[in-house]
Motif scaffolding. Structure first.
Motif, PDB file in Angstrom:
ATOM      1  N   ILE A 136       2.925  16.129  16.274  1.00 37.08           N
ATOM      2  CA  ILE A 136       3.682  15.386  15.261  1.00 37.08           C
ATOM      3  C   ILE A 136       2.738  14.766  14.243  1.00 37.08           C
ATOM      4  O   ILE A 136       3.013  14.749  13.028  1.00 37.08           O
ATOM      5  CB  ILE A 136       4.549  14.303  15.923  1.00 37.08           C
ATOM      6  N   MET A 159      10.573   7.929  22.618  1.00 32.74           N
ATOM      7  CA  MET A 159      11.106   8.466  21.385  1.00 32.74           C
ATOM      8  C   MET A 159      12.100   7.448  20.833  1.00 32.74           C
ATOM      9  O   MET A 159      12.353   6.450  21.463  1.00 32.74           O
ATOM     10  CB  MET A 159      11.730   9.832  21.682  1.00 32.74           C
ATOM     11  N   LEU A 161      11.888  10.679  17.991  1.00 36.54           N
ATOM     12  CA  LEU A 161      10.905  11.369  17.182  1.00 36.54           C
ATOM     13  C   LEU A 161      11.019  10.921  15.731  1.00 36.54           C
ATOM     14  O   LEU A 161      12.118  10.655  15.231  1.00 36.54           O
ATOM     15  CB  LEU A 161      11.108  12.883  17.259  1.00 36.54           C
TER      16      LEU A 161
END
Length: 385
Positions: A136, A159, A161
């Motif tokens: 990421i 998370m 995300l």
């Protein structure tokens, strides 16, 4: 020039010339070639020539796949991946694929020596979240994580995300808790696939950008229904889930949807702890807490052009939804598979025909042991004439 033990020079063979010609290719093409290889093979390419020595370090694709076939133990795999990411140049990632080391508890696989390929330690998952964070951080566009385990899935608790670049996310055998299914911070995410995942205390799965959503063999909560909010969906696949069937919010752009419910979902009559009142009026038998429109699935699917609904014996959520059946103004093809062939089926079929004004093709996929005659199928239709 290579030499033999006697000191004689060897002439270069055709293979060496071929390697030299490959080494002369542009860096971009070399990176493209390496992108198809598992990471271990990509690193081994450094022996081909001095030009290839560092090519793997700048590849925009990292594939850690077939891990159990390539490594003696999860410790060896972890050591390799940590070293790979440490030595890799700070180049943005296009794809990151990770298949964890396969492990099965010794209680299931007997006779396997300690430290063998099948073990029940935490080692196979020790660094997975860290590796995902690495991907990421380097703006990965396609992220796939496959956990190869029968009993110990990966728990992603930290998370949701957050990525401005992630377009595709695929998860297998992952536990997602609370806010883990909030993808509002991934504004360009379009493809989301989840297989054999478990949603714990997750009240909502939301994404304003996802266009294709596939949920297969996943476990939803057994205490309440999870809400799926994805207004941009074009394609939906919801198959073989356990727990309460999720509530679908409006999907105005939906084109194709396939929903298959089996005997493991809480909407099966055999899983009803409090009894079925057959009215859909209480939380115990229907699971919708408020709102005059208590549709679980059909309201969210009402904009579909192509729709397939499959239900095993005893699954009643579709029939209950028919009480508040919406209008399928765009529906052209409809497939009904596995429904109980009783008076409720006649009623459901009649309601579909009444609420689908432009329906062009209706397919009834009936099992042989529950076959109906054409007269029985058509009798409800004649009531419309």
């Amino acid at each position: 020039m290579a030499r033999t033990r006697n000191g004689k020079r060897l002439k270069p063979d055709a293979g060496a010339g071929g390697a030299d010609r490959i080494s002369a290719l542009p860096d971009e093409l070399l990176h493209h070639m390496l992108s198809f290889l598992p990471a271990r093979d990509a690193v081994r390419s450094c022996v081909l020539s001095s030009r290839w020595r560092d090519v793997w370090r700048s590849s925009p694709v990292v594939r850690i796949t077939r891990s159990s076939d390539r490594w003696r133990s999860p410790q060896h795999l972890n050591k390799f991946v940590n070293g790979l990411l440490l030595l890799r140049r700070p180049v943005l990632l296009r794809e990151f694929e990770l298949e964890t080391f396969r492990y099965i508890p010794r209680s299931i696989v007997r006779g396997v020596a300690a430290g063998g390929k099948f073990n029940d330690s935490e080692e196979p998952l020790r660094y997975v979240e860290l590796w995902m964070a690495y991907a990421i951080n380097f703006h990965v566009e396609v992220l796939r994580v496959w956990v190869r385990s029968l009993t110990r899935p990966l728990k992603l608790v930290q998370m949701p995300l957050a990525s401005q670049h992630l377009t595709t996310l695929e998860l297998e055998c992952v536990v997602l808790c609370r806010r883990a299914l909030d993808f509002s911070r991934c504004p360009v995410l379009e493809d989301l696939k989840m297989r054999s995942c478990r949603f714990t205390a997750v009240s909502k799965l939301s994404s304003p950008s996802v266009k294709r959503l596939c949920i297969t063999n996943c476990q939803f909560d057994y205490q309440f229904r999870t809400c799926i909010s994805a207004p941009g969906l074009v394609l939906l696949q919801l198959r073989s889930t356990s727990g309460w069937t999720p509530v679908l919010e409006s999907m105005p752009l939906l084109v194709t949807a396939s929903v298959a419910l089996d005997i493991f979902c809480s909407d099966n009559s055999r899983h009803d702890d409090c009894g079925d009142c057959h009215s859909g009026a209480c939380l115990n038998c229907y699971g919708v807490r408020d709102g005059s429109d208590k549709s679980v699935l059909l309201r969210g699917l009402s904009n579909a052009t192509h729709l397939a609904l499959e239900a095993e014996l005893g699954v009643r959520v579709f029939k209950l939804d028919m009480t508040w059946c919406p209008t399928f103004s765009k529906l052209k093809t409809l497939v009904l598979d596995g429904w109980d062939l009783d008076s409720d089926f006649h009623t459901a079929l009649l309601r579909f025909l009444e609420h689908a004004p432009i329906l062009e093709k209706l397919t009834l996929e009936l099992r042989e042991e529950r076959f109906m005659s054409i007269e029985e199928i058509c009798s409800p239709v004649e009531q419309l004439v």
